[in-house]
Design a protein around this motif. Structure first.
Motif, short mmCIF file in Angstrom:
data_model
loop_
_atom_site.label_atom_id
_atom_site.label_comp_id
_atom_site.label_asym_id
_atom_site.label_seq_id
_atom_site.Cartn_x
_atom_site.Cartn_y
_atom_site.Cartn_z
N ILE A 1 0.86 -1.18 0.00
CA ILE A 1 0.00 0.00 0.00
C ILE A 1 0.89 1.23 0.00
CG2 ILE A 1 -1.77 1.31 1.24
CD1 ILE A 1 -2.63 -1.31 2.57
N LEU A 2 0.61 2.16 -0.86
CA LEU A 2 1.34 3.43 -0.88
C LEU A 2 0.36 4.54 -0.53
CD1 LEU A 2 4.12 4.80 -1.62
CD2 LEU A 2 2.98 5.46 -3.75
N LEU A 3 0.66 5.26 0.55
CA LEU A 3 -0.10 6.45 0.90
C LEU A 3 0.68 7.65 0.40
CD1 LEU A 3 -0.31 4.37 3.65
CD2 LEU A 3 -2.16 6.00 4.03
N LYS A 4 0.13 8.35 -0.58
CA LYS A 4 0.86 9.46 -1.19
C LYS A 4 0.24 10.80 -0.80
CE LYS A 4 -1.49 9.89 -5.68
NZ LYS A 4 -1.29 9.91 -7.14
N ALA B 1 4.59 -1.26 -9.01
CA ALA B 1 3.52 -1.61 -9.95
C ALA B 1 2.39 -2.39 -9.28
CB ALA B 1 4.11 -2.42 -11.11
N ASP B 2 2.74 -3.15 -8.23
CA ASP B 2 1.74 -4.00 -7.59
C ASP B 2 1.17 -3.37 -6.32
OD1 ASP B 2 4.17 -4.17 -6.32
OD2 ASP B 2 4.02 -6.32 -5.90
N ALA B 3 1.38 -2.08 -6.10
CA ALA B 3 0.91 -1.42 -4.89
C ALA B 3 -0.46 -0.78 -5.10
CB ALA B 3 1.90 -0.36 -4.44
N THR B 4 -1.29 -0.84 -4.07
CA THR B 4 -2.54 -0.09 -4.05
C THR B 4 -2.23 1.31 -3.52
OG1 THR B 4 -3.92 -2.03 -3.71
CG2 THR B 4 -4.82 0.08 -3.00
N VAL B 5 -2.67 2.33 -4.22
CA VAL B 5 -2.34 3.71 -3.87
C VAL B 5 -3.54 4.38 -3.18
CG1 VAL B 5 -1.66 5.98 -4.73
CG2 VAL B 5 -0.71 3.89 -5.77
N ILE B 6 -3.27 4.99 -2.05
CA ILE B 6 -4.26 5.82 -1.36
C ILE B 6 -3.75 7.25 -1.40
CG2 ILE B 6 -5.42 6.32 0.83
CD1 ILE B 6 -5.16 3.38 1.56
N ASP B 7 -4.48 8.11 -2.07
CA ASP B 7 -4.10 9.52 -2.18
C ASP B 7 -4.66 10.27 -0.98
OD1 ASP B 7 -3.56 12.14 -2.82
OD2 ASP B 7 -4.22 11.98 -4.90
N CYS B 8 -3.75 10.70 -0.10
CA CYS B 8 -4.17 11.40 1.12
C CYS B 8 -4.57 12.84 0.84
CB CYS B 8 -3.06 11.35 2.16
SG CYS B 8 -2.65 9.67 2.71
#
Length: 482
Positions: free
Chosen positions: A67-70, A107-114
């Motif tokens: 998971i990437l929180l950007k 490439a395989d990360a789910t992104v959550i845009d903060c």
């Protein structure tokens, strides 16, 4: 602590420990056949039975492995400020990167845009009772394990959704309940369990009827059978009862050094264990490479606990300046709760009401001493016996604004409380870093809609202000668009 009408006021807990009144014990006599093991076995069966349970419990969500929180404004749990334009990568249960360069996500990360929102570590409550927090008095009277389990399960989820991803449980048979949370059967916070609090005859937590006296050590009382408390009147008994908690998985031990506000037969100023008996329990904990925290209000009680080697004091609202100075000199932890008014407690009458007022007044002085002498101070809420009261968990945290800045409050409820939990050493059920956002730490974090460094009262409204809640790398709440 629960606000009730006069009909039930005599049935509730006082400050400091999850323990039932003699009237409740009397009403529960029909449960004599339910030993502590029987209760826990019953709960365990509810958790692990192959057949479908009658109640469908929400399980931990199946989150992506990365998971990437950007675009987050990151408060790391230790700094006094937050850094904008940061992204945090989670892999499994851990944080693997704190990135200020805005690298492309895997490439395989789910992104959550903060979207520039505030990202902080999950909150930690250092004084909680997982099985007593929201169980109503009527439920306590019936003592039905299934109902207690159901109420506690619902409260565990509510606790997590208030942003508390970790609690230190300081009294109760919580071992199997903790296992259910850890294995993902029910959602809830991490639990650092103390097991049954260890007390003396006549001490806070000894809730036998007077007809049960004299005590027969080989025959356990109802509260002992339930696993809420264990009575020990000699050094040998103390050693036995402490060892029993460790056998069940305790991460630390709680011993009752003095009285409580509403305990019917334990005045607030009393001291229970002798120094040698305290030493016996503390020595066992040291043999297990962990620590003892001691329930104590009065100066004499606190000082005796320190002399015996206690690492932490629960409460200490009535400590004087000499006691505060001693705590600071010895490096003793203070785990205290900011009780300010009747809104934080149950209405009481008679001697208990007088003790309650003592605690309110003492709270103001104790925190002033803690600041003056730079005592290592942890925060806990100690909410009990009502979901209406547990809903004030965040409110109790914001009470600290009377003495601390918003940054100091957030630090206390994250990295500072995590330092106290780490005293459990090899008994730590979650070896790793908690209370911080840094590479290698557990992925327990909150995305806040607003900036609690500017407005700490955002934590009073978790249902509105918490946009994302992640514990152990699993997303339990996400109101942000994909």
């Amino acid at each position: 602590m629960i606000r009730l009408g006069g009909k039930y006021q005599h049935l509730v807990h006082g400050f400091g420990c999850g323990c039932l009144s003699p009237e409740v014990q009397h009403a529960s006599r029909r449960l004599e056949d339910l030993s502590r093991r029987g209760v826990l076995a019953g709960l365990g069966a509810a958790f692990f039975a192959a057949a479908a349970p009658p109640i469908a419990f929400a399980q931990a969500p199946a989150s992506p492995s990365k998971i990437l929180l950007k675009q987050a404004k990151v408060f790391d749990g230790k700094s006094a400020t937050a850094q904008s334009g940061v992204q945090v990568l989670i892999e499994g249960s851990r944080i693997t990167a704190i990135d200020t360069t805005n690298s492309a996500p895997p490439a395989d990360a789910t992104v959550i845009d903060c979207g520039g929102r505030f990202l902080m570590p999950g909150l930690i409550d250092a004084h909680w009772h997982s099985l007593f927090a929201a169980v109503p008095v009527a439920t306590a009277v019936t003592g039905d394990p299934g109902v207690i389990f159901t109420a506690s399960t619902a409260e565990a989820q509510r606790t997590l959704l208030r942003g508390f991803t970790t609690v230190r449980d300081v009294g109760g048979p919580v071992f199997t309940f903790k296992q259910a949370i850890d294995t993902g059967i029910i959602p809830g916070p991490r639990i650092y369990p103390s097991g049954a609090m260890i007390t003396t005859s006549g001490g806070h937590g000894d809730l036998r009827m007077l007809t049960d006296i004299p005590r027969t050590p080989a025959q356990l009382s109802i509260v002992e059978k339930s696993g809420g408390a264990m009575i020990a009147d000699s050094a040998a008994e103390v050693q036995l009862r402490v060892r029993e908690q460790f056998m069940q998985g305790a991460s630390q031990i709680k011993m009752v050094g003095g009285g409580g506000v509403s305990s019917p037969r334990s005045p607030l100023d009393m001291t229970t264990f002798s120094e040698s008996d305290l030493r016996a329990g503390i020595a066992v904990a040291q043999d297990w490479n962990t620590y003892v925290t001691v329930h104590a209000y009065a100066p004499k009680t606190v000082q005796r606990a320190i002399a015996a080697g206690a690492a932490c004091i629960e409460h200490a609202h009535l400590m004087d300046e000499d006691t505060a100075r001693l705590m600071a000199d010895k490096g003793i932890w203070l785990s205290i709760q900011p009780f300010l008014s009747v809104e934080d407690s149950v209405p009481l009458t008679g001697p208990s009401a007088e003790r309650l007022q003592q605690v309110f007044v003492g709270t103001l002085t104790a925190y002033e001493f803690a600041r003056k002498y730079k005592i290592k101070t942890a925060w806990g809420s100690d909410m009990l016996f009502s979901p209406d009261m547990t809903a004030r968990q965040g409110t109790m945290l914001t009470h600290l604004s009377r003495w601390y800045s918003n940054a100091e409050i957030l630090q206390m409820a994250t990295s500072t409380n995590a330092e106290l939990l780490a005293l459990s050493g090899p008994r730590n059920p979650y070896p790793g870093k908690l209370g911080v956002l840094e590479a290698g730490a557990f992925a327990d974090m909150l995305v806040v809609d607003g900036n609690p460094l500017e407005d700490i009262n955002l934590l009073n409204q978790p249902e509105k202000s918490l946009a994302v809640i992640i514990k152990d790398g699993k997303v339990f709440k996400n109101t942000l668009a994909a």
